[in-house]
Motif scaffolding. Structure first.
Motif, PDB file in Angstrom:
ATOM      1  N   ILE A 380       5.049  -3.301  -9.684  1.00 47.23           N
ATOM      2  CA  ILE A 380       4.694  -2.882 -10.527  1.00 47.23           C
ATOM      3  C   ILE A 380       2.794  -2.853 -10.690  1.00 47.23           C
ATOM      4  CG2 ILE A 380       4.583  -5.190 -11.702  1.00 47.23           C
ATOM      5  CD1 ILE A 380       5.965  -1.599 -13.383  1.00 47.23           C
ATOM      6  N   GLY A 381       2.726  -2.016 -11.326  1.00 45.55           N
ATOM      7  CA  GLY A 381       1.093  -2.041 -11.999  1.00 45.55           C
ATOM      8  C   GLY A 381       0.689  -1.641 -13.011  1.00 45.55           C
ATOM      9  N   ILE A 382      -0.767  -1.917 -13.106  1.00 51.75           N
ATOM     10  CA  ILE A 382      -0.936  -1.414 -14.293  1.00 51.75           C
ATOM     11  C   ILE A 382      -2.448  -1.529 -14.459  1.00 51.75           C
ATOM     12  CG2 ILE A 382      -0.632  -4.244 -15.594  1.00 51.75           C
ATOM     13  CD1 ILE A 382       0.364  -2.387 -18.205  1.00 51.75           C
ATOM     14  N   SER A 383      -3.336  -1.223 -15.809  1.00 48.68           N
ATOM     15  CA  SER A 383      -4.653  -0.974 -15.900  1.00 48.68           C
ATOM     16  C   SER A 383      -5.034  -0.763 -17.573  1.00 48.68           C
ATOM     17  CB  SER A 383      -5.476   0.335 -14.214  1.00 48.68           C
ATOM     18  OG  SER A 383      -6.654  -0.252 -14.394  1.00 48.68           O
ATOM     19  N   LEU A 408      -5.699  -0.994  -4.401  1.00 45.79           N
ATOM     20  CA  LEU A 408      -6.343  -1.428  -4.913  1.00 45.79           C
ATOM     21  C   LEU A 408      -7.789  -1.289  -4.745  1.00 45.79           C
ATOM     22  CD1 LEU A 408      -5.602  -3.773  -7.653  1.00 45.79           C
ATOM     23  CD2 LEU A 408      -8.019  -3.930  -7.630  1.00 45.79           C
ATOM     24  N   GLY A 409      -9.161  -0.531  -5.030  1.00 47.90           N
ATOM     25  CA  GLY A 409     -10.511  -0.570  -5.547  1.00 47.90           C
ATOM     26  C   GLY A 409     -10.956  -1.093  -7.252  1.00 47.90           C
ATOM     27  N   ASP A 410     -12.354  -1.511  -6.803  1.00 46.78           N
ATOM     28  CA  ASP A 410     -13.217  -1.264  -8.108  1.00 46.78           C
ATOM     29  C   ASP A 410     -14.621  -1.467  -7.856  1.00 46.78           C
ATOM     30  OD1 ASP A 410     -14.731  -2.485  -9.570  1.00 46.78           O
ATOM     31  OD2 ASP A 410     -13.689  -4.074  -9.600  1.00 46.78           O
ATOM     32  N   VAL A 411     -14.663  -0.296  -8.726  1.00 43.42           N
ATOM     33  CA  VAL A 411     -16.324   0.501  -8.183  1.00 43.42           C
ATOM     34  C   VAL A 411     -17.757  -0.420  -8.867  1.00 43.42           C
ATOM     35  CG1 VAL A 411     -17.807   2.494  -8.786  1.00 43.42           C
ATOM     36  CG2 VAL A 411     -15.373   2.710  -8.281  1.00 43.42           C
ATOM     37  N   TYR A 527      -5.275  -7.949  -7.766  1.00 47.83           N
ATOM     38  CA  TYR A 527      -5.756  -7.910  -8.264  1.00 47.83           C
ATOM     39  C   TYR A 527      -7.076  -7.427  -8.491  1.00 47.83           C
ATOM     40  CZ  TYR A 527      -7.090 -12.721  -6.801  1.00 47.83           C
ATOM     41  OH  TYR A 527      -7.612 -13.078  -7.275  1.00 47.83           O
ATOM     42  N   SER A 528      -7.932  -6.571  -9.557  1.00 50.33           N
ATOM     43  CA  SER A 528      -8.971  -6.883  -9.307  1.00 50.33           C
ATOM     44  C   SER A 528     -10.099  -7.933 -10.179  1.00 50.33           C
ATOM     45  CB  SER A 528      -9.249  -5.328 -10.446  1.00 50.33           C
ATOM     46  OG  SER A 528      -9.201  -5.616 -11.689  1.00 50.33           O
ATOM     47  N   THR A 584      -6.824  -5.202 -13.694  1.00 53.65           N
ATOM     48  CA  THR A 584      -5.720  -3.708 -12.667  1.00 53.65           C
ATOM     49  C   THR A 584      -5.199  -4.837 -11.936  1.00 53.65           C
ATOM     50  OG1 THR A 584      -7.662  -2.033 -12.658  1.00 53.65           O
ATOM     51  CG2 THR A 584      -5.618  -1.794 -11.185  1.00 53.65           C
ATOM     52  N   ILE A 585      -3.754  -5.382 -11.631  1.00 52.13           N
ATOM     53  CA  ILE A 585      -3.040  -5.958 -11.539  1.00 52.13           C
ATOM     54  C   ILE A 585      -1.753  -4.833 -10.546  1.00 52.13           C
ATOM     55  CG2 ILE A 585      -1.227  -6.234 -12.988  1.00 52.13           C
ATOM     56  CD1 ILE A 585      -1.501  -9.158 -12.050  1.00 52.13           C
TER      57      ILE A 585
END
Length: 592
Positions: A380-383, A408-411, A527-528, A584-585
């Motif tokens: 599962i994934g969601i943001s 999974l990236g975090d700018v 996760y972010s 985000t996870i």
């Protein structure tokens, strides 16, 4: 535009327009549609819009999502008239009725603006039109030897001469009002104002100045970020009787402009060269200026700029009546100028909102609609972006060799810049995923691309992993990201830290590779930092330890149920505190 018609368990009904690309439904307050249904999951389902089509996706709910009585598996097409059932909540997709709400006639509302453009405040200020007319009726007390500052004087019995003068002034006001009724741009409005000045008053030169991006409040004597200076005025119109003026031809008295702007007064000097107030002013003496008038452009207590006119001829000096006419023109013009500027700001704001809406829709389409269905795994994934557009990115990418790439990236940062960099990351990862490179090599190539194509102050963190779905081997590289948490079936915990620096900081570096094996019952949580950095009302961080405890407690549940438990724990922890970052996870569980 189609709508969702909701009938809640308590009998309440409401409608929701499908204005977004993705509309999430569930018990969590993070959803676009929050339903108080005990049989609904916290993140239950979502409706996606693609052109004129709509799709329904179950987000791994505990009790399922039903459409027209059939249980939804994955994503299905949603048609007008279809009935969705989530627990005891019934939702229908219906066509939108023709609306006459204000949102639907906004352009028509703008046309009505012309009626308000002649509305003038009646409080007694020197630039109020009512004060000016009163002064026409009784200005005999307003004389001085060299100059006069306009002021309100209570009228005495009106003579026939004064009646005539008042009638002439009203004619000027009427002409100004009629001329400025048209829908014009701000620049056109400013030129019209100066045309009216030259028509009504015998002036040789005229200038119209506006404050640069702000207004000056006369009461506080301060603008928003400091005291106003004449050098901060911007000349919008400069002309004489025959041509527009430029460069060295634009010279005015600094002392007069200071007084007009800071005190909000209208000024007349019949002979500036011999006026004791201005004899030491170099600009007046060298310009050979004889007569000067300057009036503020003001709405209520906010000075927007000023009109400045002068005349070098001793035989054609300005009179008090000229000052009153100029003040009357400025009083009406200031309202029109303010309305024109507000209209342009509103149009610009609407344009930006439309661009943000389009950017948000594009960004949402970059996220996967649903995770892949792979035997032996539950994913599962969601943001949730904290603004209209976010800087988080996640993806499930199936490779040609049959393996699955997780990312999974975090700018760093938020807003449009972060969203653009996130789009670059999406394109780079998708391209590299079709090569034969491993996870660490992919991160190395992505880093070189981001470093070469992004500003120096932009970077991102990234976790990239390749899952061999046959063996459960997970090869990964962590580029400065929050270490993902692997909670094993025996409740032991591993943090996946091997990798290197965040992406985009240093060029031509090689990222290290780490590996673990997902055994049956293991749960991988990616996760972010919007999750772990969430704060409560006591300014305490949620932290990753709380994440570990939630996963350890519920690791026997499905991936979507673990996600819901994390959301529940997070919601209870933060209370009413707004989110500080995108959240985000991704959860990958290997089934027993």
């Amino acid at each position: 535009m189609p709508r969702l018609l909701l009938k809640l368990p308590d009998g309440e009904g409401r409608e929701v327009k499908l204005v977004k690309v993705k509309t999430s439904i569930g018990r969590s307050s993070r959803n676009d549609i929050c339903i108080n249904d005990p049989f609904a999951s916290r993140l239950h389902a979502e409706v996606r819009r693609d052109a004129n089509m709509h799709y329904l996706t179950d987000l791994g709910s505990a009790n399922g999502t039903f459409c027209n009585g059939s249980k939804v598996t994955g994503t299905i097409t949603l048609n007008i008239g279809d009935l969705i059932q989530i627990g005891e909540t019934k939702i229908s997709l219906i066509e939108d009725a023709i609306s006459s709400s204000s949102n639907e006639i906004m352009l028509f509302d703008e046309k009505l603006q012309s009626e308000a453009e002649l509305t003038i405040s009646s409080n007694k200020r020197n630039s109020d039109i009512f004060s000016v007319i009163e002064e026409v009726a009784g200005n005999s007390q307003a004389k001085s030897s060299g100059y006069v500052m306009a002021q309100t004087i209570i009228s005495a019995p009106v003579s026939s001469e004064k009646v005539s003068r008042r009638r002439d002034l009203l004619a000027v006001v009427s002409k100004v009002g009629v001329t400025l009724l048209s829908d014009s741009s701000l620049d056109d409005t400013l030129r019209l104002v100066m045309d009216l000045v030259f028509d009504a008053i015998p002036v040789e030169r005229g200038f119209l100045f506006l404050a640069n991006n702000w207004t000056y409040k006369k009461d506080s004597r301060q603008k928003q970020h400091g005291q106003l200076k004449p050098s901060e005025l911007v000349c919008k119109v400069a002309r004489n009787l025959t041509k527009e003026l430029t460069g060295e031809e634009i010279k005015i008295s600094r002392s007069i402009s200071e007084k007009v702007i800071t005190e909000g007064t209208s000024i007349l000097t019949s002979d500036a060269m011999h006026d004791p107030r201005f004899q030491d002013r170099h600009s007046i003496m060298i310009s050979n200026v004889r007569s000067i008038m300057a009036v503020p452009l003001a709405v209520e207590d906010e000075v927007l700029g000023m009109i400045y006119v002068d005349n070098p001829y001793a035989t054609n000096r300005f009179t008090e009546d000229d000052l009153l006419v100029l003040t009357a023109i400025a009083s009406v013009a200031a309202i029109k100028i303010e309305n024109a500027r507000l209209l342009e700001e509103r149009i610009e704001k609407r344009r930006m909102e439309e661009e943000l809406k389009v950017a948000s829709e594009i960004q949402l389409r970059l996220h996967p609609v649903s995770p892949p269905t792979i035997n032996g795994y539950d994913m599962i994934g969601i943001s949730f972006p904290c603004r209209e557009i976010g800087g988080d990115y996640y993806d499930f990418i199936q490779r040609r060799n049959g393996n699955l790439l997780l990312a999974l990236g975090d700018v760093a940062g938020k807003g449009m810049g972060a969203a653009l960099l996130m789009s670059s990351l999406h394109a780079a990862l998708r391209a590299q995923a079709q090569t034969g490179l491993g996870a660490a090599e992919i991160v190395t190539e992505v880093n070189n691309y981001i470093f070469a194509s992004s500003p120096e102050n932009k970077f991102l963190t990234l976790f990239c992993a390749e899952l061999d779905i046959k063996t459960g081997k997970l090869s990964y590289s962590n580029a400065g990201h929050n270490p993902p948490i692997l909670v094993c079936a025996d409740n032991s915990v591993l943090r996946l830290e091997t990798g290197g620096l965040p992406v985009g900081i240093v060029d031509e570096i090689t990222y290290d590779s780490g590996s673990v094996h997902l055994q049956p019952g293991d749960v991988l949580l990616i996760y972010s930092d919007g999750i772990s950095d969430s704060v409560n009302e006591a300014d305490q961080d949620f932290g990753d330890n709380r994440l570990v405890e939630v996963v350890k407690k519920y690791h026997n549940r499905t991936a979507s149920q673990i996600r819901d438990k994390i959301d529940e724990a997070l919601t209870q922890f933060v209370g009413q505190t707004p989110p500080v970052d995108d959240m985000t996870i991704m959860i990958v569980k290997r089934n027993m």
